[in-house]
Write a protein that holds these residues in place. Structure first.
Motif, PDB file in Angstrom:
ATOM      1  N   LEU A   1      11.883  15.173  -0.468  1.00 29.15           N
ATOM      2  CA  LEU A   1      11.965  14.211  -0.245  1.00 29.15           C
ATOM      3  C   LEU A   1      10.362  13.494  -1.199  1.00 29.15           C
ATOM      4  O   LEU A   1      10.797  11.955  -0.992  1.00 29.15           O
ATOM      5  N   SER A   2       9.617  14.912  -1.248  1.00 32.39           N
ATOM      6  CA  SER A   2       8.201  14.277  -2.016  1.00 32.39           C
ATOM      7  C   SER A   2       7.465  12.488  -2.306  1.00 32.39           C
ATOM      8  O   SER A   2       8.197  11.903  -2.324  1.00 32.39           O
ATOM      9  N   GLY A   3       6.764  12.986  -1.218  1.00 35.66           N
ATOM     10  CA  GLY A   3       6.078  10.782  -0.919  1.00 35.66           C
ATOM     11  C   GLY A   3       5.878  10.742   0.145  1.00 35.66           C
ATOM     12  O   GLY A   3       4.772  11.843   0.495  1.00 35.66           O
ATOM     13  N   ALA A   4       5.503  10.189   0.762  1.00 35.00           N
ATOM     14  CA  ALA A   4       4.814   9.877   2.368  1.00 35.00           C
ATOM     15  C   ALA A   4       5.756   9.429   3.222  1.00 35.00           C
ATOM     16  O   ALA A   4       6.914   9.141   2.887  1.00 35.00           O
TER      17      ALA A   4
ATOM     18  N   CYS B   1      11.883   0.719   3.066  1.00 33.67           N
ATOM     19  CA  CYS B   1      12.137   0.632   1.835  1.00 33.67           C
ATOM     20  C   CYS B   1      11.416   1.237   0.363  1.00 33.67           C
ATOM     21  O   CYS B   1      12.044   2.018  -0.898  1.00 33.67           O
ATOM     22  N   VAL B   2      10.264   1.495   1.029  1.00 30.11           N
ATOM     23  CA  VAL B   2       9.344   2.443  -0.296  1.00 30.11           C
ATOM     24  C   VAL B   2       8.627   3.726   0.098  1.00 30.11           C
ATOM     25  O   VAL B   2       8.582   4.206  -0.589  1.00 30.11           O
ATOM     26  N   CYS B   3       9.041   4.081   1.594  1.00 27.47           N
ATOM     27  CA  CYS B   3       8.382   6.099   1.911  1.00 27.47           C
ATOM     28  C   CYS B   3       9.306   6.716   1.699  1.00 27.47           C
ATOM     29  O   CYS B   3      10.686   6.293   0.835  1.00 27.47           O
ATOM     30  N   SER B   4       9.455   7.718   1.615  1.00 28.88           N
ATOM     31  CA  SER B   4       9.867   8.844   1.150  1.00 28.88           C
ATOM     32  C   SER B   4      11.071   9.189   2.054  1.00 28.88           C
ATOM     33  O   SER B   4      12.562  10.325   2.024  1.00 28.88           O
ATOM     34  N   VAL B   5      11.042   8.485   3.084  1.00 25.62           N
ATOM     35  CA  VAL B   5      11.949   8.699   4.639  1.00 25.62           C
ATOM     36  C   VAL B   5      12.740   7.995   5.602  1.00 25.62           C
ATOM     37  O   VAL B   5      13.823   6.704   4.080  1.00 25.62           O
TER      38      VAL B   5
ATOM     39  N   CYS C   1       0.466  -1.414  -0.208  1.00 18.63           N
ATOM     40  CA  CYS C   1      -0.201   0.055   0.095  1.00 18.63           C
ATOM     41  C   CYS C   1       1.184   1.235   0.130  1.00 18.63           C
ATOM     42  O   CYS C   1       0.316   1.894  -0.847  1.00 18.63           O
ATOM     43  N   LEU C   2       1.962   0.885   1.022  1.00 15.61           N
ATOM     44  CA  LEU C   2       2.815   2.708   0.775  1.00 15.61           C
ATOM     45  C   LEU C   2       3.265   3.027  -0.146  1.00 15.61           C
ATOM     46  O   LEU C   2       3.210   4.028  -0.512  1.00 15.61           O
ATOM     47  N   ALA C   3       3.605   1.556  -1.140  1.00 13.65           N
ATOM     48  CA  ALA C   3       4.559   1.802  -2.635  1.00 13.65           C
ATOM     49  C   ALA C   3       3.566   2.330  -3.477  1.00 13.65           C
ATOM     50  O   ALA C   3       4.365   3.183  -3.862  1.00 13.65           O
ATOM     51  N   MET C   4       2.276   1.976  -3.195  1.00 11.40           N
ATOM     52  CA  MET C   4       1.624   3.254  -4.247  1.00 11.40           C
ATOM     53  C   MET C   4       1.096   3.766  -3.592  1.00 11.40           C
ATOM     54  O   MET C   4       1.749   5.191  -5.559  1.00 11.40           O
ATOM     55  N   LEU C   5       1.499   3.746  -2.622  1.00  6.31           N
ATOM     56  CA  LEU C   5       0.712   5.500  -2.489  1.00  6.31           C
ATOM     57  C   LEU C   5       1.897   6.142  -2.606  1.00  6.31           C
ATOM     58  O   LEU C   5       2.262   7.724  -3.362  1.00  6.31           O
ATOM     59  N   ASN C   6       3.274   6.058  -2.343  1.00  5.80           N
ATOM     60  CA  ASN C   6       4.520   7.289  -2.693  1.00  5.80           C
ATOM     61  C   ASN C   6       4.367   7.542  -3.906  1.00  5.80           C
ATOM     62  O   ASN C   6       4.841   8.340  -4.857  1.00  5.80           O
ATOM     63  N   ASP C   7       4.534   6.666  -4.849  1.00  5.53           N
ATOM     64  CA  ASP C   7       4.379   5.732  -6.382  1.00  5.53           C
ATOM     65  C   ASP C   7       3.642   7.318  -6.591  1.00  5.53           C
ATOM     66  O   ASP C   7       3.978   8.182  -7.683  1.00  5.53           O
ATOM     67  N   GLN C   8       2.396   7.345  -6.354  1.00  5.22           N
ATOM     68  CA  GLN C   8       1.296   8.171  -7.301  1.00  5.22           C
ATOM     69  C   GLN C   8       1.268   9.507  -6.364  1.00  5.22           C
ATOM     70  O   GLN C   8       1.403  10.322  -7.186  1.00  5.22           O
ATOM     71  N   VAL C   9       1.983   9.891  -5.217  1.00  7.28           N
ATOM     72  CA  VAL C   9       1.878  11.151  -4.889  1.00  7.28           C
ATOM     73  C   VAL C   9       3.450  11.914  -5.603  1.00  7.28           C
ATOM     74  O   VAL C   9       2.768  12.883  -6.662  1.00  7.28           O
ATOM     75  N   LYS C  10       4.195  10.764  -6.267  1.00  8.67           N
ATOM     76  CA  LYS C  10       5.539  11.765  -6.761  1.00  8.67           C
ATOM     77  C   LYS C  10       5.038  11.656  -8.220  1.00  8.67           C
ATOM     78  O   LYS C  10       4.764  12.782  -9.170  1.00  8.67           O
ATOM     79  N   LYS C  11       3.944  11.081  -9.011  1.00 13.34           N
ATOM     80  CA  LYS C  11       3.845  10.569 -10.699  1.00 13.34           C
ATOM     81  C   LYS C  11       2.557  12.411 -10.178  1.00 13.34           C
ATOM     82  O   LYS C  11       2.540  12.903 -11.289  1.00 13.34           O
ATOM     83  N   GLY C  12       1.706  12.568  -9.518  1.00  8.57           N
ATOM     84  CA  GLY C  12       0.487  13.665  -9.301  1.00  8.57           C
ATOM     85  C   GLY C  12       1.643  14.670  -9.015  1.00  8.57           C
ATOM     86  O   GLY C  12       1.473  15.896 -10.202  1.00  8.57           O
ATOM     87  N   GLY C  13       2.730  14.955  -8.230  1.00  9.35           N
ATOM     88  CA  GLY C  13       3.045  16.179  -8.449  1.00  9.35           C
ATOM     89  C   GLY C  13       3.692  16.029  -9.398  1.00  9.35           C
ATOM     90  O   GLY C  13       4.510  17.530  -9.706  1.00  9.35           O
ATOM     91  N   VAL C  14       4.575  15.364 -10.264  1.00  9.14           N
ATOM     92  CA  VAL C  14       5.371  16.163 -11.309  1.00  9.14           C
ATOM     93  C   VAL C  14       4.296  16.847 -12.270  1.00  9.14           C
ATOM     94  O   VAL C  14       5.108  17.199 -13.215  1.00  9.14           O
ATOM     95  N   MET C  15       2.969  16.693 -12.315  1.00  6.11           N
ATOM     96  CA  MET C  15       2.123  17.084 -13.267  1.00  6.11           C
ATOM     97  C   MET C  15       1.805  17.995 -13.173  1.00  6.11           C
ATOM     98  O   MET C  15       2.195  18.467 -13.756  1.00  6.11           O
ATOM     99  N   ALA C  16       1.896  18.390 -11.686  1.00  4.33           N
ATOM    100  CA  ALA C  16       1.478  19.860 -11.666  1.00  4.33           C
ATOM    101  C   ALA C  16       2.774  20.930 -11.213  1.00  4.33           C
ATOM    102  O   ALA C  16       2.703  21.994 -11.696  1.00  4.33           O
ATOM    103  N   SER C  17       4.119  20.493 -10.782  1.00  5.74           N
ATOM    104  CA  SER C  17       6.036  20.972 -11.035  1.00  5.74           C
ATOM    105  C   SER C  17       6.122  20.989 -11.688  1.00  5.74           C
ATOM    106  O   SER C  17       6.550  19.284 -11.840  1.00  5.74           O
TER     107      SER C  17
END
Length: 457
Positions: free
Chosen positions: A333-336, A365-369, A311-327
């Motif tokens: 660190l961008s993620g969770a 292993c899959v979060c941002s920090v 779940c966390l891996a998926m969340l982190n990846d989609q947060v980064k993809k949404g952010g890169v689209m917006a700016s």
């Protein structure tokens, strides 16, 4: 081009779902403040910070009022101080004087925290680096707003195990030096691997040597917004993974656009170049503003249950993809983030027995920090703390990602006790630590070599 209609679209997020701009952080280079005289160095540091950042807090408050966007913190990050004090500091006490100067400047301009009491020692330590590191316990005890970070490894260089061993000792000393405040000094100290040099989030923020003389970085957070979106998504039945991914990504896009607006406004009004947007789902102790709650909305009963890391891996990846689209300038660190004390859902999971340090380590292993704001028994040994740092650094080094350890051995506390840190730092249950020793491993000297995939030139 961003317009006010995009901000209006997020009004409900702000009013009902805990959306906020977590921080406007001004990065300031102090390289030109170095001098052979400690007194001159301190004067230059104070004058530069109070000159460049004198309007930072007021500007943040004005933007917050005008756009009705909560801006929780205004912060400053500076050049790693071990690079600034090398010419004038001969003892750890000399570095403490610089820390006190930084704290005085932070109070004068009214910022919440000032980061950059730092050293980059991923391959080796200079005399200046070691003096700064040894000064940390006293510096954390004698200042209020200073944050310290030490980078002990990277994918390119490997892990400096001499620094890892030393940092275990320093964390113990810092906990002792601040034991009257439940070892709070350790909450302002983080050990990193692969530290980014454009991170606005404390305690790991510092102004990188590749940056301009001054920049504006903005950190945006919105776990509550993502949680609400996922709750709405499943109202018509259990959504599939594609819908789940798209919902997170679109929500992250909207959150990032708010940060982009704030960053552009702050940059324009302060006359300082815009650096990056850091879109990080950084929780607060507020109910509903929790990354753990997002994971539960995704389908696990409690954070720590089987499936949590996926779940966390998926969340982190989609947060980064949404952010890169917006700016165009997403960084940091961008993620969770998964701090325990700052996330009520994580605290509940620990108290329920669903979440352990070992599971949190797997999640890093899959979060941002990494392992963040974790209280452990005060009698935990320095070698054990160093072992935890080494494990996290290895995860970062091998996976080419940032990892960190912000762990608090609370003097006088044992497993089952609760520690109150206050404010955004929240409170934490004291978690058990593996009792088996790692001293023989930690006491070897030298560094762990860089992994084979580090050779890319």
């Amino acid at each position: 081009m961003i317009n006010i209609s995009e901000v209006l679209e997020t009004n409900k997020m702000i009013e009902q779902e805990n959306l906020d701009v977590r921080t406007i952080t001004m990065g300031i280079s102090l390289l030109d403040c170095a001098d052979k005289s400690l007194e001159v160095t301190c004067d230059k540091i104070y004058n530069k910070i109070t000159s460049l950042a004198k309007n930072l807090v007021r500007t943040g408050e004005e933007i917050s009022r005008e756009f009705a966007i909560p801006i929780v913190n205004k912060r400053v990050s500076v050049t790693p101080i071990s690079l600034v004090g090398g010419a004038c500091c001969q003892t750890p006490g000399d570095y403490v004087k610089i820390a006190q100067t930084l704290d005085k400047a932070a109070k004068e301009i009214g910022v919440n925290f000032l980061g950059g009491y730092s050293a980059i020692v991923s391959k080796g330590m200079t005399k200046s680096d070691e003096l700064l590191i040894r000064s940390i316990p006293q510096a954390m005890a004698e200042t209020e707003r200073i944050c310290s970070s030490i980078n002990v490894g990277s994918t390119k260089t490997g892990i400096n195990m001499d620094a890892v061993r030393l940092m275990g000792e320093i964390i113990k000393q810092t906990s002792e030096a601040t034991k009257e405040n439940d070892s709070l000094g350790c909450a302002k100290l983080v050990v990193l691997c692969n530290a980014p040099d454009d991170n606005p989030f404390m305690a790991g923020a510092f102004h990188g040597i590749s940056e301009a003389d001054a920049i504006i970085n903005v950190g945006v957070s919105g776990p509550g917004v993502v949680k609400y979106a996922l709750e709405q998504m499943d109202r018509q039945g259990l959504a599939d993974f594609e819908t789940l991914s798209e919902t997170i990504k679109k929500t992250a896009f909207k959150i990032t656009r708010v940060g982009q607006l704030v960053a552009q406004e702050a940059s324009h009004r302060l006359g300082v170049p815009f650096g990056i947007i850091d879109l990080s789902l950084a929780p607060t102790p507020a109910i509903g503003d929790s990354v753990a709650d997002i994971l539960q909305c995704m389908g696990v009963e409690k954070a720590g249950a089987p499936g949590t890391t996926a779940c966390l891996a998926m969340l982190n990846d989609q947060v980064k993809k949404g952010g890169v689209m917006a700016s165009s300038y997403v960084g940091g660190l961008s993620g969770a983030f998964i701090p325990v004390s700052e996330d009520q859902g994580m605290i509940d999971a620990v108290n329920a027995g669903a979440l352990t340090i070992e599971k949190l380590e797997a999640m890093t292993c899959v979060c941002s920090v990494g392992l963040d704001m974790i209280a452990i028994p005060g009698d935990t040994t320095a070698a054990t703390i160093s072992g935890i740092i080494a494990d996290e650094s290895a995860i970062g080094m091998v996976n080419q990602k940032t990892t960190a350890v912000r762990i608090i051995p609370v003097i006088g506390k044992q497993v089952g006790d609760t520690v109150e840190f206050g404010g955004l730092l929240g409170y934490a249950p004291v978690m058990p630590v593996n009792s088996f020793a790692c001293d023989r491993f930690i006491n070897r000297v030298g560094r762990i070599p860089a992994p084979i995939h580090s050779f890319k030139n």
